[in-house]
Motif scaffolding. Structure first.
Motif, PDB file in Angstrom:
ATOM      1  N   ARG A  70     -11.959  22.788  57.133  1.00 22.64           N
ATOM      2  CA  ARG A  70     -12.377  23.889  56.282  1.00 22.64           C
ATOM      3  C   ARG A  70     -11.099  24.599  55.854  1.00 22.64           C
ATOM      4  O   ARG A  70     -10.059  24.443  56.486  1.00 22.64           O
ATOM      5  CB  ARG A  70     -13.302  24.871  57.017  1.00 22.64           C
ATOM      6  N   ALA A  71     -11.120  25.375  54.799  1.00 29.06           N
ATOM      7  CA  ALA A  71      -9.903  26.010  54.303  1.00 29.06           C
ATOM      8  C   ALA A  71     -10.167  27.476  53.977  1.00 29.06           C
ATOM      9  O   ALA A  71     -11.236  27.832  53.481  1.00 29.06           O
ATOM     10  CB  ALA A  71      -9.384  25.283  53.062  1.00 29.06           C
TER      11      ALA A  71
ATOM     12  N   ALA B 200     -11.998  33.772  51.123  1.00 25.28           N
ATOM     13  CA  ALA B 200     -13.202  32.964  51.301  1.00 25.28           C
ATOM     14  C   ALA B 200     -12.852  31.772  52.179  1.00 25.28           C
ATOM     15  O   ALA B 200     -11.678  31.422  52.351  1.00 25.28           O
ATOM     16  CB  ALA B 200     -13.742  32.481  49.955  1.00 25.28           C
ATOM     17  N   VAL B 201     -13.877  31.153  52.749  1.00 26.83           N
ATOM     18  CA  VAL B 201     -13.721  29.880  53.452  1.00 26.83           C
ATOM     19  C   VAL B 201     -14.512  28.839  52.675  1.00 26.83           C
ATOM     20  O   VAL B 201     -15.671  29.069  52.320  1.00 26.83           O
ATOM     21  CB  VAL B 201     -14.231  29.952  54.901  1.00 26.83           C
ATOM     22  N   ILE B 202     -13.874  27.720  52.376  1.00 31.64           N
ATOM     23  CA  ILE B 202     -14.543  26.669  51.607  1.00 31.64           C
ATOM     24  C   ILE B 202     -14.548  25.361  52.398  1.00 31.64           C
ATOM     25  O   ILE B 202     -13.728  25.164  53.303  1.00 31.64           O
ATOM     26  CB  ILE B 202     -13.868  26.434  50.236  1.00 31.64           C
ATOM     27  N   GLU B 203     -15.482  24.508  52.043  1.00 33.60           N
ATOM     28  CA  GLU B 203     -15.547  23.177  52.647  1.00 33.60           C
ATOM     29  C   GLU B 203     -14.558  22.261  51.932  1.00 33.60           C
ATOM     30  O   GLU B 203     -14.422  22.310  50.708  1.00 33.60           O
ATOM     31  CB  GLU B 203     -16.967  22.626  52.533  1.00 33.60           C
ATOM     32  N   VAL B 204     -13.869  21.431  52.711  1.00 38.97           N
ATOM     33  CA  VAL B 204     -12.859  20.527  52.155  1.00 38.97           C
ATOM     34  C   VAL B 204     -13.469  19.131  52.033  1.00 38.97           C
ATOM     35  O   VAL B 204     -13.828  18.508  53.029  1.00 38.97           O
ATOM     36  CB  VAL B 204     -11.603  20.492  53.049  1.00 38.97           C
TER      37      VAL B 204
ATOM     38  N   PRO C 204     -18.055  24.086  48.030  1.00 39.65           N
ATOM     39  CA  PRO C 204     -19.083  25.021  48.532  1.00 39.65           C
ATOM     40  C   PRO C 204     -18.449  26.066  49.440  1.00 39.65           C
ATOM     41  O   PRO C 204     -17.693  25.725  50.349  1.00 39.65           O
ATOM     42  CB  PRO C 204     -20.027  24.107  49.334  1.00 39.65           C
ATOM     43  N   PRO C 205     -18.740  27.355  49.201  1.00 42.95           N
ATOM     44  CA  PRO C 205     -18.242  28.397  50.114  1.00 42.95           C
ATOM     45  C   PRO C 205     -19.058  28.394  51.400  1.00 42.95           C
ATOM     46  O   PRO C 205     -20.239  28.031  51.407  1.00 42.95           O
ATOM     47  CB  PRO C 205     -18.459  29.682  49.326  1.00 42.95           C
ATOM     48  N   LEU C 206     -18.425  28.771  52.500  1.00 38.87           N
ATOM     49  CA  LEU C 206     -19.088  28.840  53.795  1.00 38.87           C
ATOM     50  C   LEU C 206     -19.092  30.288  54.280  1.00 38.87           C
ATOM     51  O   LEU C 206     -18.099  30.999  54.145  1.00 38.87           O
ATOM     52  CB  LEU C 206     -18.366  27.958  54.820  1.00 38.87           C
ATOM     53  N   SER C 207     -20.205  30.719  54.855  1.00 39.30           N
ATOM     54  CA  SER C 207     -20.332  32.101  55.303  1.00 39.30           C
ATOM     55  C   SER C 207     -19.688  32.267  56.675  1.00 39.30           C
ATOM     56  O   SER C 207     -20.368  32.394  57.693  1.00 39.30           O
ATOM     57  CB  SER C 207     -21.818  32.500  55.359  1.00 39.30           C
ATOM     58  N   LEU C 208     -18.371  32.223  56.696  1.00 39.12           N
ATOM     59  CA  LEU C 208     -17.640  32.342  57.955  1.00 39.12           C
ATOM     60  C   LEU C 208     -16.795  33.611  58.011  1.00 39.12           C
ATOM     61  O   LEU C 208     -15.925  33.741  58.854  1.00 39.12           O
ATOM     62  CB  LEU C 208     -16.745  31.107  58.162  1.00 39.12           C
ATOM     63  N   GLY C 209     -17.053  34.535  57.105  1.00 41.44           N
ATOM     64  CA  GLY C 209     -16.329  35.793  57.117  1.00 41.44           C
ATOM     65  C   GLY C 209     -17.089  36.851  57.894  1.00 41.44           C
ATOM     66  O   GLY C 209     -18.301  36.994  57.748  1.00 41.44           O
ATOM     67  N   LEU C 210     -16.364  37.572  58.732  1.00 36.04           N
ATOM     68  CA  LEU C 210     -16.968  38.620  59.532  1.00 36.04           C
ATOM     69  C   LEU C 210     -16.405  39.971  59.105  1.00 36.04           C
ATOM     70  O   LEU C 210     -15.197  40.205  59.242  1.00 36.04           O
ATOM     71  CB  LEU C 210     -16.667  38.398  61.017  1.00 36.04           C
TER      72      LEU C 210
END
Length: 264
Positions: A67-68, A105-109, A149-155
């Motif tokens: 992930r990036a 953001a965190v995105i899928e690689v 695709p963005p990933l909901s990994l932000g807190l």
């Protein structure tokens, strides 16, 4: 936790008008902290092995392997390396930025994106058509990043010192079984005050925030191929089925299927 030294033996090149995307290879020591800093360019930090935690703009972002994390230019950020990490830092000139210039953001690689990272990391021109090839690879990579695709990994992180202390403690120990009432006694606030604080500052409940944290850690463990029962236990779940149900609600597939796709 050690602080990463200023001296970096691996050279890094900033992006230029001729080369707006530069892929740098990084090998960071295990479990170190890179102090708060910022860049004039955008950056995509992609752990090939291991995981990292990034703090920026009142948020904490967790990025497991494959992930990036997207970091816009001039955004102050701190990086904590989780374990031993090998990563690619992709420097991108702001004028060609494929994602937001104001938020992380965190995105899928994707497989294609990984291949493009490796192709662009070879900076030695080996033929007369090398500049044209780099230009084509760069254009395709920017398209892939834009479509990722963005990933909901932000807190989100609160400003209130009591909420902040609670959240930092959970980040350090995501499997903690303490209830909000038990945390209230530890941080010097009532349960009702903390519950209202989560809703007011973070727009979510304590339980939702903790689940988001555990999901990020779950992705890291699963991406490393660790046994599902072990990951579930470390994150405080009483059983693997309970963990799998939570994971499926969040990502649409059970962890076993996610792991098979990852290995494929």
């Amino acid at each position: 936790m050690q602080t990463y030294p200023e001296c970096d033996p691996l050279p890094r090149r900033p992006p230029t008008a001729d080369e707006p995307v530069i892929v740098n290879l990084r090998h960071l020591p295990p479990d170190v902290r890179v102090p708060v800093h910022r860049h004039d360019w955008a950056q995509l930090a992609y752990p090939l092995r291991g995981a990292m935690r990034l703090s920026a703009a009142g948020m904490v972002w967790l990025a497991p392997a494959l992930r990036a994390v997207w970091i816009p230019p001039q955004i102050e950020h701190e990086v904590v390396v989780l374990g031993e990490v090998e990563l690619r830092t992709v420097y991108i000139a702001p004028e060609v930025a494929p994602l937001s210039l104001s938020s992380c953001a965190v995105i899928e690689v994707s497989d294609l994106m990984r291949a493009l990272f490796e192709a662009l990391s070879d900076t030695q021109p080996d033929s007369a058509d090398a500049p044209q090839r780099r230009q084509q690879l760069t254009a395709l990579l920017l398209t892939e990043i834009r479509r990722a695709p963005p990933l909901s990994l932000g807190l989100p992180m609160p400003q209130d010192r009591r909420l902040h202390a609670l959240c930092q403690a959970l980040i350090a120990q995501p499997a903690s079984p303490l209830t909000l009432a038990e945390w209230a006694a530890r941080v010097g606030a009532s349960e009702r005050t903390l519950a209202r604080g989560f809703q007011r500052e973070l727009r979510m409940s304590f339980a939702a925030w903790r689940q988001q944290l555990r999901l990020a850690h779950a992705l890291d463990g699963i991406s490393r191929g660790r046994p599902l029962g072990e990951v579930a236990s470390e994150l405080g779940y009483a059983s693997q089925p309970a963990f799998s149900a939570m994971f499926k609600r969040a990502f649409g597939v059970p962890p076993g299927q996610f792991l098979r796709q990852h290995r494929a």
